[in-house]
Design a protein around this motif. Structure first.
Motif, PDB file in Angstrom:
ATOM      1  N   LYS A  12       1.097  -1.468   0.014  1.00  0.00           N
ATOM      2  CA  LYS A  12       0.278   0.221   0.033  1.00  0.00           C
ATOM      3  C   LYS A  12       0.837   1.371  -0.181  1.00  0.00           C
ATOM      4  CE  LYS A  12      -3.362  -2.607   1.869  1.00  0.00           C
ATOM      5  NZ  LYS A  12      -4.354  -2.594   3.074  1.00  0.00           N
ATOM      6  N   PRO A  13       0.420   2.694  -0.524  1.00  0.00           N
ATOM      7  CA  PRO A  13       1.399   3.639  -0.476  1.00  0.00           C
ATOM      8  C   PRO A  13       1.723   3.847   0.684  1.00  0.00           C
ATOM      9  CG  PRO A  13      -0.977   3.761  -1.896  1.00  0.00           C
ATOM     10  CD  PRO A  13      -0.545   2.464  -1.299  1.00  0.00           C
ATOM     11  N   MET A  14       2.992   4.912   0.983  1.00  0.00           N
ATOM     12  CA  MET A  14       2.665   5.711   2.438  1.00  0.00           C
ATOM     13  C   MET A  14       1.967   6.912   2.697  1.00  0.00           C
ATOM     14  SD  MET A  14       6.538   6.436   1.862  1.00  0.00           S
ATOM     15  CE  MET A  14       6.808   4.828   2.019  1.00  0.00           C
ATOM     16  N   SER A  15       1.177   6.742   1.864  1.00  0.00           N
ATOM     17  CA  SER A  15       0.902   8.016   1.918  1.00  0.00           C
ATOM     18  C   SER A  15      -0.164   8.703   3.025  1.00  0.00           C
ATOM     19  CB  SER A  15      -0.445   8.878   0.477  1.00  0.00           C
ATOM     20  OG  SER A  15      -1.328   7.626  -0.221  1.00  0.00           O
ATOM     21  N   VAL A  16      -0.708   7.601   3.284  1.00  0.00           N
ATOM     22  CA  VAL A  16      -1.595   8.049   4.513  1.00  0.00           C
ATOM     23  C   VAL A  16      -0.767   8.689   5.711  1.00  0.00           C
ATOM     24  CG1 VAL A  16      -3.241   6.977   6.030  1.00  0.00           C
ATOM     25  CG2 VAL A  16      -3.246   6.509   3.109  1.00  0.00           C
ATOM     26  N   PRO A  17       0.050   7.154   6.464  1.00  0.00           N
ATOM     27  CA  PRO A  17       1.186   7.668   7.304  1.00  0.00           C
ATOM     28  C   PRO A  17       2.014   8.924   7.272  1.00  0.00           C
ATOM     29  CG  PRO A  17       2.120   6.063   6.476  1.00  0.00           C
ATOM     30  CD  PRO A  17       0.410   6.292   5.879  1.00  0.00           C
ATOM     31  N   GLN A  18       2.069   9.681   6.054  1.00  0.00           N
ATOM     32  CA  GLN A  18       2.805  10.314   5.889  1.00  0.00           C
ATOM     33  C   GLN A  18       1.870  11.865   5.705  1.00  0.00           C
ATOM     34  OE1 GLN A  18       6.914   9.847   3.495  1.00  0.00           O
ATOM     35  NE2 GLN A  18       5.193  10.593   1.829  1.00  0.00           N
ATOM     36  N   SER A  19       0.806  11.489   5.966  1.00  0.00           N
ATOM     37  CA  SER A  19      -0.079  13.049   5.278  1.00  0.00           C
ATOM     38  C   SER A  19      -0.331  13.090   7.049  1.00  0.00           C
ATOM     39  CB  SER A  19      -1.323  12.768   4.482  1.00  0.00           C
ATOM     40  OG  SER A  19      -0.673  13.031   3.168  1.00  0.00           O
ATOM     41  N   LEU A  20      -0.433  12.235   7.810  1.00  0.00           N
ATOM     42  CA  LEU A  20      -0.958  12.278   9.122  1.00  0.00           C
ATOM     43  C   LEU A  20       0.095  12.593   9.967  1.00  0.00           C
ATOM     44  CD1 LEU A  20      -2.394   8.502  10.193  1.00  0.00           C
ATOM     45  CD2 LEU A  20      -3.551  10.352  11.002  1.00  0.00           C
ATOM     46  N   ILE A  21       0.867  12.065   9.639  1.00  0.00           N
ATOM     47  CA  ILE A  21       2.625  12.942  10.812  1.00  0.00           C
ATOM     48  C   ILE A  21       1.726  14.425  10.375  1.00  0.00           C
ATOM     49  CG2 ILE A  21       3.529  10.699  11.324  1.00  0.00           C
ATOM     50  CD1 ILE A  21       5.550  11.557   9.516  1.00  0.00           C
ATOM     51  N   LEU A  22       2.212  14.333   9.225  1.00  0.00           N
ATOM     52  CA  LEU A  22       2.308  15.646   8.952  1.00  0.00           C
ATOM     53  C   LEU A  22       1.364  17.126   9.400  1.00  0.00           C
ATOM     54  CD1 LEU A  22       2.829  16.207   5.212  1.00  0.00           C
ATOM     55  CD2 LEU A  22       4.571  16.966   6.588  1.00  0.00           C
ATOM     56  N   LEU A  23       0.352  16.613   9.575  1.00  0.00           N
ATOM     57  CA  LEU A  23      -1.504  17.078  10.143  1.00  0.00           C
ATOM     58  C   LEU A  23      -1.118  17.203  11.747  1.00  0.00           C
ATOM     59  CD1 LEU A  23      -3.332  19.025   9.354  1.00  0.00           C
ATOM     60  CD2 LEU A  23      -5.172  17.537   9.130  1.00  0.00           C
ATOM     61  N   MET A  24      -1.109  15.857  11.758  1.00  0.00           N
ATOM     62  CA  MET A  24      -1.549  15.773  13.389  1.00  0.00           C
ATOM     63  C   MET A  24       0.036  16.306  13.924  1.00  0.00           C
ATOM     64  SD  MET A  24      -4.494  13.664  13.589  1.00  0.00           S
ATOM     65  CE  MET A  24      -5.312  13.419  12.370  1.00  0.00           C
ATOM     66  N   THR A  25       0.707  16.776  13.662  1.00  0.00           N
ATOM     67  CA  THR A  25       1.906  17.543  14.603  1.00  0.00           C
ATOM     68  C   THR A  25       1.573  18.997  14.504  1.00  0.00           C
ATOM     69  OG1 THR A  25       2.979  17.398  12.143  1.00  0.00           O
ATOM     70  CG2 THR A  25       3.849  15.893  14.299  1.00  0.00           C
ATOM     71  N   ARG A  26       0.344  19.008  13.364  1.00  0.00           N
ATOM     72  CA  ARG A  26       0.663  20.707  14.142  1.00  0.00           C
ATOM     73  C   ARG A  26      -0.907  21.070  15.056  1.00  0.00           C
ATOM     74  NH1 ARG A  26      -1.142  22.486   7.829  1.00  0.00           N
ATOM     75  NH2 ARG A  26      -0.864  24.467   8.857  1.00  0.00           N
ATOM     76  N   PHE A  27      -1.061  20.062  15.628  1.00  0.00           N
ATOM     77  CA  PHE A  27      -2.283  20.676  17.317  1.00  0.00           C
ATOM     78  C   PHE A  27      -1.572  20.300  18.234  1.00  0.00           C
ATOM     79  CE2 PHE A  27      -5.161  18.098  13.489  1.00  0.00           C
ATOM     80  CZ  PHE A  27      -5.063  19.344  13.045  1.00  0.00           C
ATOM     81  N   GLY A  28      -0.291  20.154  18.210  1.00  0.00           N
ATOM     82  CA  GLY A  28       0.538  20.390  19.709  1.00  0.00           C
ATOM     83  C   GLY A  28       0.070  19.020  20.227  1.00  0.00           C
ATOM     84  N   MET A  29      -0.505  17.368  19.462  1.00  0.00           N
ATOM     85  CA  MET A  29      -0.202  16.556  19.913  1.00  0.00           C
ATOM     86  C   MET A  29       1.353  15.544  19.858  1.00  0.00           C
ATOM     87  SD  MET A  29      -3.300  15.423  17.142  1.00  0.00           S
ATOM     88  CE  MET A  29      -4.213  13.669  18.209  1.00  0.00           C
ATOM     89  N   ASN A  30       1.119  14.405  20.686  1.00  0.00           N
ATOM     90  CA  ASN A  30       2.468  13.883  20.837  1.00  0.00           C
ATOM     91  C   ASN A  30       1.965  12.835  20.228  1.00  0.00           C
ATOM     92  OD1 ASN A  30       2.992  15.201  23.551  1.00  0.00           O
ATOM     93  ND2 ASN A  30       1.761  13.818  24.095  1.00  0.00           N
TER      94      ASN A  30
END
Ligand code: CP
Length: 326
Positions: free
Chosen positions: A175-193
């Motif tokens: 499967k493409p790696m586009s989901v985990p890559q997009s996840l780490i890009l957006l979730m790191t913008r919300f002050g999450m761990n």
């Protein structure tokens, strides 16, 4: 607050400011409410979206097509095999021409080392906005829907929440790696761990990881990389374990599958879920390899939010279409 997104392409969420992402969520939740109470919202009457698919889809195709109809417009499903692309239509021609016929062009092209560039070239040539329905690097609409689902469970202030974006074993295809890559890009913008958990051979693109680290500096969150499947679940609020191919180790599909077969025990089961917080939610963009990637007990169990997550594709996409194509 920035609310004017007319004419903008959505290729990655990184191209949008925090304010603009917030506007997308506001509109998406409003459109979800309108649909729930049967309130008409024909915001794109007479507008046409061309949907160009170079790879199969269930959710993306159906949700974009339904979304355009609900917004009063029309979506054209175009299987690339029925076009003249193989006979010479270039990205530039596709962008210039379809951009004149239609009010938006949505594209799924996930070929490794090609898809993103192809979508960007179409966008460059198009006078209408281009929407990335998934390339080999990004899957922005999936991640906007994921974020909506997380907000529905934990509220808009996600600071301090722990999310585990994890690799999991699957045997169906690389499967493409586009989901985990997009996840780490957006979730790191919300002050999450944000935890990225994966075997060493399943690295993500270094540039994407660097952008995720940069995001945490601005948001006040944290970002760590683990290679222990169980450790990724420990005390997490949100877990998103899914498979992707070892493209950065090998582009040979068979070799990638051989490497993956070393990690068949990376399956999300009830024991793994018990390591996370009691209230933890399980998410997966689907399709999942049932009882290989995740057990039935988890994906159909009380922690799972996969139906809400899939539904939110509709609302997130309608929001972006309404904002960019009007
Ligand atoms: N999650 C997702 O993009 O599903 P499809 O591949 O079915 O569109």
């Amino acid at each position: 607050m920035q609310t004017d997104l007319r004419g903008r392409d959505m290729i990655t969420t990184q191209d949008f400011t925090d304010d603009e992402i917030s506007t997308i969520f506001d509109v998406a939740f409003d459109l979800k409410r309108k649909r729930a109470v049967g309130e008409p919202h024909a915001l794109l009457r007479d507008k046409v979206l061309a949907m160009l698919f170079f790879f199969s889809s269930t959710r993306t195709r159906i949700s974009f097509e339904a979304g355009m109809a609900q917004l009063g417009g029309h979506a054209q499903f175009i299987d690339s095999r029925t076009t003249q692309v193989k006979h010479g239509d270039t990205a530039k021609e596709l962008g210039a021409i379809i951009g004149r016929y239609c009010d938006g062009i949505a594209i799924r092209q996930v070929d490794w080392g090609f898809g993103n560039q192809f979508i960007r070239e179409i966008a460059e040539a198009s006078r209408s906005p281009v929407l990335n329905m998934q390339c080999e690097i990004y899957h922005p609409f999936q991640i906007l829907a994921d974020a909506m689902t997380i907000i529905e469970n934990f509220g808009r202030d996600l600071r301090g929440k722990t999310i585990n974006v994890s690799w999991a074993y699957a045997s169906s295809y690389q499967k493409p790696m586009s989901v985990p890559q997009s996840l780490i890009l957006l979730m790191t913008r919300f002050g999450m761990n944000v935890r990225l958990t994966r075997p060493p051979e399943f690295k993500l693109m270094p540039d994407i990881v660097e952008q995720a680290k940069e995001n945490t500096k601005k948001s006040g969150g944290s970002f760590e990389i683990l290679d222990d499947f169980d450790a990724g679940f420990k005390d997490a609020d949100i877990v998103i374990p899914k498979s992707w191919g070892a493209m950065l180790t090998t582009t040979d599909e068979e070799e990638s599958a051989r490497i993956a077969s070393k990690y068949t025990n990376w399956i999300t089961d009830e024991q793994r879920m018990a390591l996370a917080k009691d209230h933890a939610i399980y998410m997966h963009p689907l399709p999942a390899d049932r009882n290989v990637e995740v057990t039935d007990a988890v994906i159909d169990g009380p922690h799972s939010r996969v139906w809400d997550q899939a539904e939110n594709r509709l609302h997130a996409q309608k929001a972006v279409m309404a904002l960019t194509m009007r």
